[in-house]
Write an enzyme that holds these catalytic residues in place. Structure first.
Site, PDB file in Angstrom:
ATOM      1  CG  HIS A  58      -0.155   0.112   2.501  1.00 52.99           C
ATOM      2  ND1 HIS A  58       0.472  -0.978   3.061  1.00 52.99           N
ATOM      3  CD2 HIS A  58       0.134   1.176   3.289  1.00 52.99           C
ATOM      4  CE1 HIS A  58       1.100  -0.590   4.152  1.00 52.99           C
ATOM      5  NE2 HIS A  58       0.909   0.716   4.314  1.00 52.99           N
ATOM      6  CG  HIS A  73       0.080   5.885   2.315  1.00 50.50           C
ATOM      7  ND1 HIS A  73      -1.174   5.349   2.358  1.00 50.50           N
ATOM      8  CD2 HIS A  73       0.755   5.371   3.370  1.00 50.50           C
ATOM      9  CE1 HIS A  73      -1.269   4.548   3.417  1.00 50.50           C
ATOM     10  NE2 HIS A  73      -0.104   4.549   4.040  1.00 50.50           N
TER      11      HIS A  73
END
Length: 151
Positions: A58, A73
């Site tokens: 992620h 992110h």
């Protein structure tokens, strides 16, 4: 060293302050921008030339030779997905070029389970005064410049 930071995804630029996470919204890890991606499966690209120093399904950090590092992110709270719906295309320690694919993902699947798919792009350990030519809100294609970092 002046560093051009490019968008890792295609979508719409939004201010970091609009990210629904206080760590990013308050620039606690550094200044930058966020991109709300188009809700279609796509590859996430490296924002700079450098070495992948941190890699999670992620999120990732690429460090330039100068030591400047950029965090990307993918979504908010997506760590809770435990890698589901993400495909890694590189390994930690790999040297990458700006525009090289790092992770494959589907922002629509992130949104389908109730998480935000917004992508903060952070100049780690920088001061906001070091960022210039900051792209205004609006559409951006993956690979286009988000901002320039002058340490």
């Amino acid at each position: 060293m002046t560093l051009r930071i490019s968008s890792p995804v295609t979508g719409s630029v939004v201010a970091l302050s609009a990210v629904p996470d206080p760590v990013f919204a308050q620039a606690m890890v550094g200044p930058g921008l966020a991109v709300q991606p188009a809700a279609v499966a796509a590859d996430v690209l490296s924002p700079i030339d450098g070495t992948v120093v941190t890699l999670h399904p992620h999120a990732f950090v690429v460090a330039a030779e100068s030591g400047q590092a950029v965090l990307v992110h993918l979504g908010i709270d997506t760590v809770k997905m435990k890698g589901e719906s993400f495909t890694l295309h590189v390994v930690k320690g790999e040297t990458v070029r700006a525009g090289q694919r790092i992770i494959g993902w589907d922002p629509g699947s992130v949104e389908a389970i109730g998480y935000s798919s917004v992508c903060p792009v952070i100049a780690l350990d920088a001061q906001s005064s070091e960022l210039a030519d900051v792209r205004p809100d609006g559409d951006v294609k993956a690979g286009q410049t988000l901002f320039v970092w002058h340490p």
